[in-house]
Design a protein around this motif. Structure first.
Motif, PDB file in Angstrom:
ATOM      1  N   ASP A  89      48.181  37.100  47.517  1.00 47.45           N
ATOM      2  CA  ASP A  89      47.367  35.913  47.749  1.00 47.45           C
ATOM      3  C   ASP A  89      45.941  36.251  48.171  1.00 47.45           C
ATOM      4  O   ASP A  89      44.999  35.528  47.833  1.00 47.45           O
ATOM      5  CB  ASP A  89      48.024  35.035  48.822  1.00 47.45           C
ATOM      6  N   ASP A  90      45.764  37.349  48.914  1.00 50.54           N
ATOM      7  CA  ASP A  90      44.416  37.711  49.365  1.00 50.54           C
ATOM      8  C   ASP A  90      43.486  37.964  48.183  1.00 50.54           C
ATOM      9  O   ASP A  90      42.324  37.543  48.185  1.00 50.54           O
ATOM     10  CB  ASP A  90      44.480  38.955  50.252  1.00 50.54           C
ATOM     11  N   GLU A  99      42.830  34.543  46.163  1.00 46.24           N
ATOM     12  CA  GLU A  99      42.023  33.521  46.816  1.00 46.24           C
ATOM     13  C   GLU A  99      40.583  33.939  47.045  1.00 46.24           C
ATOM     14  O   GLU A  99      39.761  33.136  47.482  1.00 46.24           O
ATOM     15  CB  GLU A  99      42.674  33.149  48.157  1.00 46.24           C
ATOM     16  N   ASN A 100      40.264  35.181  46.759  1.00 44.21           N
ATOM     17  CA  ASN A 100      38.900  35.665  46.876  1.00 44.21           C
ATOM     18  C   ASN A 100      38.371  35.931  45.475  1.00 44.21           C
ATOM     19  O   ASN A 100      38.786  36.884  44.825  1.00 44.21           O
ATOM     20  CB  ASN A 100      38.853  36.940  47.721  1.00 44.21           C
ATOM     21  N   GLU A 101      37.469  35.087  44.997  1.00 43.07           N
ATOM     22  CA  GLU A 101      37.029  35.138  43.600  1.00 43.07           C
ATOM     23  C   GLU A 101      36.397  36.479  43.245  1.00 43.07           C
ATOM     24  O   GLU A 101      36.650  37.042  42.176  1.00 43.07           O
ATOM     25  CB  GLU A 101      36.034  34.008  43.329  1.00 43.07           C
ATOM     26  N   TYR A 132      39.075  39.109  43.141  1.00 44.25           N
ATOM     27  CA  TYR A 132      39.949  38.797  42.008  1.00 44.25           C
ATOM     28  C   TYR A 132      39.354  39.330  40.710  1.00 44.25           C
ATOM     29  O   TYR A 132      40.017  40.023  39.927  1.00 44.25           O
ATOM     30  CB  TYR A 132      40.169  37.287  41.933  1.00 44.25           C
ATOM     31  N   LYS A 166      46.437  32.218  38.368  1.00 40.98           N
ATOM     32  CA  LYS A 166      46.228  32.012  39.799  1.00 40.98           C
ATOM     33  C   LYS A 166      47.226  31.022  40.383  1.00 40.98           C
ATOM     34  O   LYS A 166      47.315  30.885  41.598  1.00 40.98           O
ATOM     35  CB  LYS A 166      44.801  31.512  40.048  1.00 40.98           C
ATOM     36  N   GLU A 167      47.919  30.310  39.524  1.00 41.47           N
ATOM     37  CA  GLU A 167      48.875  29.314  39.978  1.00 41.47           C
ATOM     38  C   GLU A 167      50.243  29.608  39.373  1.00 41.47           C
ATOM     39  O   GLU A 167      50.363  30.302  38.367  1.00 41.47           O
ATOM     40  CB  GLU A 167      48.423  27.902  39.568  1.00 41.47           C
ATOM     41  N   ARG A 190      52.032  33.179  38.975  1.00 39.05           N
ATOM     42  CA  ARG A 190      50.950  33.461  39.917  1.00 39.05           C
ATOM     43  C   ARG A 190      50.943  34.929  40.331  1.00 39.05           C
ATOM     44  O   ARG A 190      51.950  35.466  40.807  1.00 39.05           O
ATOM     45  CB  ARG A 190      51.102  32.584  41.159  1.00 39.05           C
TER      46      ARG A 190
END
Length: 425
Positions: free
Chosen positions: A337-338, A341-343, A346, A370-371, A375
């Motif tokens: 997730d880290d 959630e950081n574009e 990512y 991302k989902e 995911r």
């Protein structure tokens, strides 16, 4: 926020594999992201000993006979076309493709005719071995049954009998994403059986068994075998795939001859080989329809394709996606997730993953949803299955950020449609 330096050294070699359980099919779509090149982030990667990609399977001509110079006077090979003229139709080429014939002179007086065939992958025989007596997944059984029935429907429509169906003669095609038939050495034109001994022990239909016994005694059978012998063989194969057991001695027993239907019921009722949540009775009924002692009562291949069994949307197990190569590779446990959630992070990591994957061959596309579903999973489409196999071999068992990375293949057809499987680890 995750610093750029925190990724370096996350990939370790020699990590053991972990078992991963069930998969469920959920439709979904994700977007791929691109970012700056960060080749320096990768460390500890093994060299890629990659050979050339496998040739894409072509479409063979109509069934033909190709004579070979051999001590028995000739071996025949029968091939099927990809697009059939019969009412059922075929999704793809489901028989091994013949690329050409050439002659090799091993000695001056003994030339040998050789066949150049497409290179295929794992056989059903190997899949049964890997199943460790637990049986294959319903997805794999369904996939195999449909592919083989389509091949038989075409061959039988053209008047040919394969006459030697067995697990070793059904191989997976990574490029076509289907099971294909090989070894047409005992095949014959129905109504013109010129082969005395047909089929392999354990997969031999009762009428073929009788014919072989008569031939050994020097007697002529009153009737010839028909395409129904292929359905008997397929029924036994599917029963073995479901049960995980070799049935050679079972089908030769007096108990089987007295009441084969009861034995099939017992196999399906056994808690050791079936999950109660899986609707297996359609498969049971399909197998029974193929295993009538009377060949006239056996279901034809084209009719068998209409079985309700093929309407059930099974999803593959993780083991299936490891054993059956495709041009698409899927990496699990890479992004958490880290990163998602950081574009900035990512995009950096996605580009880094793409650059590393390109070491094994041209990358056609890369997807990191991302989902859910999917995911954090990484989907990499290669130009051919040979490249994805090299990548899977070298990426499997590595660690990223202290997590085991699982590298599996992924159905190209599902990937193209945007269907992703939710994996439960």
């Amino acid at each position: 926020m995750i610093g750029s330096s925190s990724i370096s050294g996350f990939w370790d070699s020699g990590a053991p594999r972990i078992p991963v359980s069930w998969l469920f099919e959920i439709p979904g779509v994700g977007e791929a992201a691109a970012g700056p090149s960060l080749r320096s982030r990768w460390s500890g990667w093994r060299g890629c000993d990659r050979g050339p990609g496998r040739p894409a399977s072509g479409v063979a001509s109509a069934p033909v006979s190709v004579p070979l110079a051999h001590t028995d006077g000739g071996i025949r090979l029968c091939l099927g076309r990809g697009a059939a003229a019969f009412s059922g139709g075929l999704r793809t080429a489901v028989a091994v493709t013949l690329y050409g014939v050439f002659t090799i002179h091993f000695s001056p007086n003994v030339p040998s005719r050789c066949l150049l065939l497409e290179l295929l992958d794992v056989s059903v025989s190997e899949l049964l071995l890997y199943s460790s007596h637990q049986g294959c997944s319903m997805w794999m059984i369904q996939h195999c049954a449909r592919d083989v029935l389509e091949a038989l429907a075409f061959l039988h429509h053209e008047g040919y009998v394969h006459a030697d169906l067995k697990p070793r003669n059904i191989l997976w095609s990574a490029e076509n994403e289907c099971f294909k038939l090989i070894d047409f050495g005992l095949s014959f034109k129905e109504g013109n059986q010129d082969v005395k001994y047909i089929q392999t022990d354990g997969y031999r239909a009762p009428e073929a068994e009788l014919q072989n016994c008569l031939a050994q005694a020097g007697l002529q059978s009153d009737t010839e075998c028909t395409s129904a012998v292929d359905l008997w063989s397929l029924g036994i194969i599917l029963l073995e795939m479901f049960s995980g057991m070799k049935l050679k001695h079972t089908v030769r027993s007096q108990e089987w001859k007295a009441n084969s239907s009861a034995i099939i019921d017992h196999i399906f009722a056994s808690k050791a080989v079936v999950n109660a949540a899986i609707p297996a009775y359609h498969l049971r009924d399909l197998i029974k329809s193929m295993l009538h002692d009377d060949p006239s009562r056996r279901i034809p291949a084209e009719m068998a394709l209409c079985s309700p069994f093929f309407s059930i949307p099974f999803a593959p197990h993780i083991e299936d996606l490891v054993m059956l190569p495709t041009p698409v590779l899927r990496l699990l446990n890479v992004l958490d997730d880290d990163y998602l959630e950081n574009e900035e992070e990512y995009e950096d990591v996605v580009e880094d993953v793409k650059e590393e994957c390109q070491k094994y061959g041209p990358v056609v596309s890369l997807l990191v949803p991302k989902e859910n579903p999917g995911r954090g999973q990484v989907f990499v489409e290669y130009a051919n299955a040979g490249d994805s196999k090299a990548a899977q071999k070298l990426l499997t068992g590595r660690m990223f950020d202290g997590k085991f990375v699982v590298a599996t293949f992924y159905p190209l057809s599902a990937y193209k449609r945007g269907y992703l499987y939710q994996t439960l680890l």
